[in-house]
Write an enzyme that holds these catalytic residues in place. Sequence first.
Site, PDB file in Angstrom:
ATOM      1  N   GLU A 173     -32.617  17.457   2.727  1.00  0.00           N
ATOM      2  CA  GLU A 173     -31.550  16.972   1.461  1.00  0.00           C
ATOM      3  C   GLU A 173     -31.452  15.430   1.925  1.00  0.00           C
ATOM      4  O   GLU A 173     -30.807  14.808   2.880  1.00  0.00           O
ATOM      5  CB  GLU A 173     -30.117  17.506   1.884  1.00  0.00           C
ATOM      6  N   CYS A 195     -24.006  11.548  -0.636  1.00  0.00           N
ATOM      7  CA  CYS A 195     -25.312  11.603  -1.258  1.00  0.00           C
ATOM      8  C   CYS A 195     -25.321  11.814  -2.808  1.00  0.00           C
ATOM      9  O   CYS A 195     -26.228  11.691  -3.446  1.00  0.00           O
ATOM     10  CB  CYS A 195     -26.349  12.349  -0.486  1.00  0.00           C
ATOM     11  N   LYS A 208     -29.137  18.791  16.148  1.00  0.00           N
ATOM     12  CA  LYS A 208     -28.885  17.261  16.528  1.00  0.00           C
ATOM     13  C   LYS A 208     -27.897  16.820  15.433  1.00  0.00           C
ATOM     14  O   LYS A 208     -28.230  16.478  14.388  1.00  0.00           O
ATOM     15  CB  LYS A 208     -30.118  16.493  16.799  1.00  0.00           C
ATOM     16  N   GLU A 254     -29.095   3.427  -3.010  1.00  0.00           N
ATOM     17  CA  GLU A 254     -28.015   4.211  -2.641  1.00  0.00           C
ATOM     18  C   GLU A 254     -27.050   3.354  -2.099  1.00  0.00           C
ATOM     19  O   GLU A 254     -27.363   2.499  -0.944  1.00  0.00           O
ATOM     20  CB  GLU A 254     -28.352   5.348  -1.702  1.00  0.00           C
TER      21      GLU A 254
END
Length: 494
Positions: free
Chosen positions: A256, A290, A180, A397
């Site tokens: 991840e 990331c 997906k 982040e």
Amino acid sequence: MIVAYSSFIKNQLLIDGEWCLSADEKTFAVVNPATGEPIAQVANATPADATRAIDAAVRAQITWAEKAANERSRLLRCWFDLVMQNQEALAQLLTLEQGKPLAEARAEIAYGASYIEWFAEEAKRIYGDVIPPLANNQRIHVIKQPVGVVAAITPWNFPCAMLARKLAPALAAGCAVVAKPAAETPLSALALAQLALEAGIPAGVINILPSAHAQAIGVEFTTNTHVRKLSFTGSTAVGKTLIAQCAPGVKRITLELGGNAPFIVFDDADLDAAVAGAIAAKFRNAGQTCVCANRFYIHQSVYDLFCQKLTAGMQALKLGNGFDDEVTVGPLISLRAKEKVQGFVDDAVRRGARIAFQTPIQNSFQAHPAGHGAQDNFFAPTVLVDVTQDARLACEEIFGPVIGLIPFATEVQAIQLANASDYGLAAYFYTRDTNRIKRLCDQLQTGMVGVNTGLISNAAAPFGGIKQSGWGREGSRYGLDDYLDIKYLCETFS
Ligand code: ADP
């Protein structure tokens, strides 16, 4: 620019080698983040479609795993060749739906393809083991077998590479995949799968389910007992949900997740190289990776000079539509993403930080006249000074083109600051001191460390994090392990 992507716009689900509508025949819109213009209406997969795709993958996986390793290798290699032959078209499609500058999109296609090439080769080297037994009437063999059907969920920031990085090792190992892609960027995934079919990868080995029902598809992927493994790239919050959903079935997982990479510049560093590394590590994909440098710790004796050199280097950045050749920083993926980044800047300023530099914003409007009237997702690359360690942008982040500079006094302090995070994906540092390099490599609590470099990703290396940045590794020979079960055979002789 010669438009090359048109024949790659697929807007249906790929299940068992067939392009099809979703069970309820509903669709969702994919929008160009640079202009707000719609690109395509794409079939919106339902959980029933996911079940059908999983059933197809179960059937396909058996015959795929029975193929000789060199046959799987040959088909992967053929797929790699097709991806590279169509690099320009795929790159245009990527820029169209994701927004990154075309040069970066070309690089992402090559980067994604490099995983297919790498695992085409590794497919032939899935070695087992023969272990000396404890009794001499025994023989101990270890063989490695594919885990079976893999479910993959991928993000929008690298829609081609993040999927290729899962599909390639899974297929090399003999697994079949139901994937997906993110609803923001399904077209690159569908194009990649189209080329896999053209390469001769059998029906049902790769199934693609674009969907705006992320949660419901996630539930099917994690609770369907035919799925033996989940591979997810995305936020830590969603990763934790998926871990919980996989727990009752004890499903294997590769994750991840988010990062909060420190970027440390010592007083003995080559500052010009550090500035180049900072720009590369921060502004690639408009800061939406990331492994982006997220916290900048600069030794107090070079703090002002580094800031000066950094802002001088950033003069070359140009914000705008990724199709404009001169543009180096594209839009953020959505207005929501932009508001989030603005929130980080406002928070830092409230805590005493000051904006030292911002790329002129008018570039974006000059570069995308078609966007007038549409929502504006552009965020100007920004440098903040006097940022405090408790600022949100040092703790979370950022996922945007914002650099916050924090001074430090000693190496011990820099390591403490760098390690004071729940995340542990990447870290970067710049120094000329070889003993210091050893100390930091030993002590930094991350899965990856860039020493005097701001770019660390490549197919030959194990990509992944520790702490709340994830489980498992992608790429390199380690990247196959997550798709293989170990079986030990104990033979006893009379
Ligand atoms: P981001 O905030 O960067 O979009 P997410 O973790 O939300 O990161 O998204 C990464 C991928 O996970 C996307 O494909 C998204 O559709 C999917 N996703 C989001 N929420 C869920 C969920 N609850 N279950 C399964 N997949 C999800």
